[in-house]
Write an enzyme that holds these catalytic residues in place. Structure first.
Site, PDB file in Angstrom:
ATOM      1  N   ASN A 151       0.355  16.992   8.768  1.00 32.68           N
ATOM      2  CA  ASN A 151      -0.738  16.027   8.934  1.00 32.68           C
ATOM      3  C   ASN A 151      -0.142  14.626   8.851  1.00 32.68           C
ATOM      4  O   ASN A 151       0.182  14.151   7.770  1.00 32.68           O
ATOM      5  CB  ASN A 151      -1.769  16.246   7.820  1.00 32.68           C
ATOM      6  CG  ASN A 151      -2.845  15.176   7.809  1.00 32.68           C
ATOM      7  OD1 ASN A 151      -3.012  14.435   8.787  1.00 32.68           O
ATOM      8  ND2 ASN A 151      -3.570  15.087   6.716  1.00 32.68           N
ATOM      9  N   SER A 186       1.735  17.252  -1.929  1.00 30.61           N
ATOM     10  CA  SER A 186       3.103  16.863  -2.312  1.00 30.61           C
ATOM     11  C   SER A 186       4.130  17.970  -2.102  1.00 30.61           C
ATOM     12  O   SER A 186       5.062  18.127  -2.905  1.00 30.61           O
ATOM     13  CB  SER A 186       3.128  16.364  -3.770  1.00 30.61           C
ATOM     14  OG  SER A 186       2.304  15.217  -3.914  1.00 30.61           O
ATOM     15  N   GLU A 234      -6.219  22.103  -1.249  1.00 28.64           N
ATOM     16  CA  GLU A 234      -5.520  20.854  -1.523  1.00 28.64           C
ATOM     17  C   GLU A 234      -6.151  20.160  -2.733  1.00 28.64           C
ATOM     18  O   GLU A 234      -7.126  19.407  -2.590  1.00 28.64           O
ATOM     19  CB  GLU A 234      -5.623  19.919  -0.320  1.00 28.64           C
ATOM     20  CG  GLU A 234      -4.978  20.464   0.933  1.00 28.64           C
ATOM     21  CD  GLU A 234      -4.510  19.336   1.843  1.00 28.64           C
ATOM     22  OE1 GLU A 234      -3.311  19.301   2.130  1.00 28.64           O
ATOM     23  OE2 GLU A 234      -5.323  18.489   2.221  1.00 28.64           O
ATOM     24  N   GLY A 287      -0.329  13.291  -1.966  1.00 29.05           N
ATOM     25  CA  GLY A 287       0.334  11.994  -1.866  1.00 29.05           C
ATOM     26  C   GLY A 287       0.759  11.406  -3.198  1.00 29.05           C
ATOM     27  O   GLY A 287       1.079  10.220  -3.278  1.00 29.05           O
ATOM     28  N   HIS A 328     -10.723  17.144   5.445  1.00 26.63           N
ATOM     29  CA  HIS A 328      -9.646  16.645   4.586  1.00 26.63           C
ATOM     30  C   HIS A 328     -10.248  15.758   3.494  1.00 26.63           C
ATOM     31  O   HIS A 328     -11.232  15.059   3.731  1.00 26.63           O
ATOM     32  CB  HIS A 328      -8.630  15.857   5.419  1.00 26.63           C
ATOM     33  CG  HIS A 328      -7.375  15.547   4.665  1.00 26.63           C
ATOM     34  ND1 HIS A 328      -7.300  14.506   3.764  1.00 26.63           N
ATOM     35  CD2 HIS A 328      -6.166  16.158   4.648  1.00 26.63           C
ATOM     36  CE1 HIS A 328      -6.088  14.487   3.239  1.00 26.63           C
ATOM     37  NE2 HIS A 328      -5.378  15.480   3.757  1.00 26.63           N
ATOM     38  N   GLU A 340      -9.462  13.031   2.314  1.00 28.09           N
ATOM     39  CA  GLU A 340      -9.564  11.597   2.640  1.00 28.09           C
ATOM     40  C   GLU A 340     -10.811  11.324   3.484  1.00 28.09           C
ATOM     41  O   GLU A 340     -11.422  10.258   3.374  1.00 28.09           O
ATOM     42  CB  GLU A 340      -8.281  11.133   3.348  1.00 28.09           C
ATOM     43  CG  GLU A 340      -7.114  11.055   2.358  1.00 28.09           C
ATOM     44  CD  GLU A 340      -5.755  11.340   2.953  1.00 28.09           C
ATOM     45  OE1 GLU A 340      -5.617  11.324   4.193  1.00 28.09           O
ATOM     46  OE2 GLU A 340      -4.824  11.600   2.168  1.00 28.09           O
ATOM     47  N   LYS A 356      -1.546  11.874   9.385  1.00 33.81           N
ATOM     48  CA  LYS A 356      -2.552  10.877   8.977  1.00 33.81           C
ATOM     49  C   LYS A 356      -2.489   9.670   9.906  1.00 33.81           C
ATOM     50  O   LYS A 356      -2.178   9.820  11.076  1.00 33.81           O
ATOM     51  CB  LYS A 356      -2.349  10.484   7.504  1.00 33.81           C
ATOM     52  CG  LYS A 356      -2.162  11.691   6.590  1.00 33.81           C
ATOM     53  CD  LYS A 356      -2.312  11.332   5.150  1.00 33.81           C
ATOM     54  CE  LYS A 356      -1.942  12.541   4.299  1.00 33.81           C
ATOM     55  NZ  LYS A 356      -2.321  12.409   2.918  1.00 33.81           N
TER      56      LYS A 356
END
Ligand code: PEP
Length: 255
Positions: A9, A212, A166, A172, A94, A96, A11
């Site tokens: 991904n 991560s 996730e 991240g 996701h 985000e 992003k």
């Protein structure tokens, strides 16, 4: 046996030139590991260029989002029909998108149904926040999310989608979950899927870990029986790291 799947991904990173160069720098390394399904998810504007580079390779293409309607007055959005023929996968829900754009399980579920109607395979993301994790609510949150995003899917559809566990606190942050912890939660997601669609589809359902993952820690996750691959953010922007994750997966899964 479930075919392991590693998806990158990217992003909101890379312009078109950078995307092309990144693909070129990882193509040979990825092509050398055909036993793992490998998916690149660049930004929308680079999809056609990356698609051209992937013609006649075994590497798949995915989008990072999609709007759940065929067409219409949805300024700035991308429909499944626009992705069909270009992509095989689409990342949905996701964290985000949930955090910054207010996406709910119900909305993600609408997207899942629409994607499947257009023969796109959704990679459906779920996972708990740090506060939920620390409050011991991981199982409850993940169960609620899994039921929400998979609602109304039949057994065939459940066996076709990909899910990604996730934990938000691991995305991240350089602070991944443990392999054992992720394996346990993914086993729970599989149980939820079995409750909804039956044991056969749940056994076929591929569930990734994301958060991560790097070339250095991939073996810890890929050695776990419930974990069928990874959704990789930061490390998917580094050719050597991403190729190492795919190679490690092949070794761990014996493919
Ligand atoms: C992600 O974006 O889905 C992700 C897991 O990111 P990272 O690998 O950087 O934690």
């Amino acid at each position: 046996m479930r075919i392991p799947i590693i998806a990158g991904n990217w992003k909101m990173n890379t312009n078109v030139d950078e995307a092309i160069r990144l693909v070129e720098s990882m193509l040979d390394g990825l092509e050398a590991v055909p036993g793992v399904e490998r998916v690149l998810c660049p930004p929308f504007v680079s999809l056609t260029y990356v698609s051209d580079l992937l013609v006649e390779t075994s590497i798949r293409l995915g989008a990072q989002n999609m709007y759940p309607a065929d067409k219409g007055a949805y300024t700035g959005e991308i429909s499944p029909g626009m992705l069909k023929g270009l992509c095989q996968y689409v990342i949905l829900g996701h964290s985000e998108r949930r955090q910054y754009f207010g996406e709910t399980d119900e909305f993600v579920n609408r997207k899942v149904h629409t994607a499947l109607t257009h023969d796109l395979v959704p990679i459906i993301c779920i996972g708990e926040t740090l506060a939920e994790n620390e409050a011991g609510q991981t199982a409850a949150v993940v169960t609620r999310q899994a039921r929400g995003v998979l609602a109304g899917l039949n057994g065939d559809q459940v066996s076709r989608v990909v899910m990604a566990y996730e934990p938000i606190w691991a995305i991240g942050t350089g602070r991944p979950a443990t392999g054992e912890g992720a394996n346990q939660v993914i086993g729970l997601i599989r149980e939820v899927a079995a409750g909804l669609a039956g044991p056969g589809p749940a056994q076929a359902l591929r569930i990734q870990y994301g958060g991560s993952v790097t070339g250095d820690n991939a073996a810890e996750f890929m050695g776990q029986p419930e974990i069928d691959g990874a959704l990789v953010g930061g490390a998917s922007l580094k050719a050597d790291q991403f190729v190492r994750i795919v190679q490690t997966t092949a070794q761990a899964k014996g493919v």
